[in-house]
Design an enzyme around this catalytic site. Sequence first.
Site, PDB file in Angstrom:
ATOM      1  CB  SER A 176      22.737  76.624  99.233  1.00 47.83           C
ATOM      2  OG  SER A 176      21.565  77.282  99.697  1.00 47.83           O
ATOM      3  CG  HIS A 199      36.618  57.597  58.036  1.00 42.25           C
ATOM      4  ND1 HIS A 199      36.119  56.671  58.924  1.00 42.25           N
ATOM      5  CD2 HIS A 199      35.722  57.664  57.022  1.00 42.25           C
ATOM      6  CE1 HIS A 199      34.971  56.189  58.461  1.00 42.25           C
ATOM      7  NE2 HIS A 199      34.701  56.781  57.304  1.00 42.25           N
ATOM      8  CB  SER A 203      55.987  77.640  74.366  1.00 47.62           C
ATOM      9  OG  SER A 203      56.908  76.906  75.155  1.00 47.62           O
ATOM     10  CE  LYS A 257      54.170  74.916  70.134  1.00 48.11           C
ATOM     11  NZ  LYS A 257      54.055  73.662  70.781  1.00 48.11           N
ATOM     12  CD  GLU A 316      45.742  73.513  72.562  1.00 45.84           C
ATOM     13  OE1 GLU A 316      46.241  72.912  73.522  1.00 45.84           O
ATOM     14  OE2 GLU A 316      46.401  74.269  71.825  1.00 45.84           O
TER      15      GLU A 316
END
Length: 468
Positions: free
Chosen positions: A32, A165, A286, A292, A299
Amino acid sequence: MDGNTPSEDAPILWSGRLEEKPGARAFAFQSSIMVDKRLALEDIQGSRAHVLMLGKQGIISEDSAVALDTELARIAEELESGILKVDRGAEDIHSFIEGVLTKRLGDAGRMVHAGRSRNDQVATDLRLYLKHVVPKLCGELKETIQTLLDQAETYAEALMPGYTHLQRAQPVTLGHHLVAWCTGLERDLGRFTDALTRLDECPLGAGALAGSGLPLDREATARALGFSAPTLNAMDSVADRDFVLELAGATAITMIHLSRFCEDVVLWASEEFKFITLAESWSTGSSIMPQKKNPDFAELIRGKAGRTTGNLVCLFTMLKGIPYAYDKDLQEDKEALFDSLDTVRACLSIFQGMMSTAVFNQDRMEGALIGGFLEATDVAEYLVRKGLPFRIAHETAALVVRDCIAQGQRSITERTLEELKTRSSLFERDIYQALTPGACVMARNGPGGPAPEEVRRQIGILRAKINR
Ligand code: ARG
């Protein structure tokens, strides 16, 4: 984890009983060191308290105790400065440190383990580490809350739609929304501090599971290590991982909070909402679409909440079937817990950076108050104030909304008083002032409400709580 092989220098502490030893692959499987090497300083701290106690109790000579203590202090310094490197071939951090001691001091090094086992040792190391790291995490949590409370104060009057909602529900303020986030984070802070209070007992001296026949002074080692007391029962001391579950649980809940806030941010950053503009330095682009500007940081925090929930499930599952007291399964606790703690700390710092530089677009938020009939509840409450039972008032307001939709009106205030009176004679001129988004918010100034003065009161209470 890389495949570490048994090292020449780091002795295997249990090799006496076995004529044959595990091969390299099997040894690496049960090692470990790559995970518990981060407990090196706590392991040394525990050993120093232990040897000094052994000396005082006459279990080892005072000279050996002093020699061990001095050498342990030196090892800590060397590890910190990088002169000494943790041997990846060692089985775990406990054998590594004992190995270095023995190599340097000979027989004195061989005395260090009297009256203890790696079972109480690892439980002690882990608790010491958490007593050190969790307060740091709490400090970071407080900073995040502070950042959000500052913004809540700035935007105490900024009107925006509140959602249920994901449909426009009632007018609120951005301050109200941000204080909602902070209220959850303040509870998280409570969960961490609570867990810290409960784990503040020292397992050292519990041995493998049954304590020791040597005259240990567990009070002394507990005190020297800054614990409020030794643990009560030796078997529980080595079997218990409640504190790991509690902290992994508190972490998982905090991450669920951050994840939900980030979901709000991702929605708000969309062209459809456009409530928030994230700083360019807190956005990404992007590789194919030149236009973008993506909210990747939000996220990714949302994504990482999966990890911390997974770690909690992993810990529960690992613990549920193991018999008392210690079992090697318990070694799996650290990788999961460390990952959870590292994850939440990284996410808090990123979230704070992203939010402290974000700009809120008040025009867009106010603009979104028109069109969803968010004032309908206030129509019902207006009628209640005029004596109508709520259920009837609700129905009347619903019919008014239907009338609006039928005639292509976007707000109840577009209806004339005569038109309104066709649904209830209780409507008077004063209905129009009662239905502006500002009036709807101002009217909700009771405890918990979104009225600016009430939100400022909530901010004050949260500030006092986190500074306690
Ligand atoms: N690496 C072990 C753990 O993390 C240390 C304790 C080992 N004890 C034992 N009896 N094998 O749990």
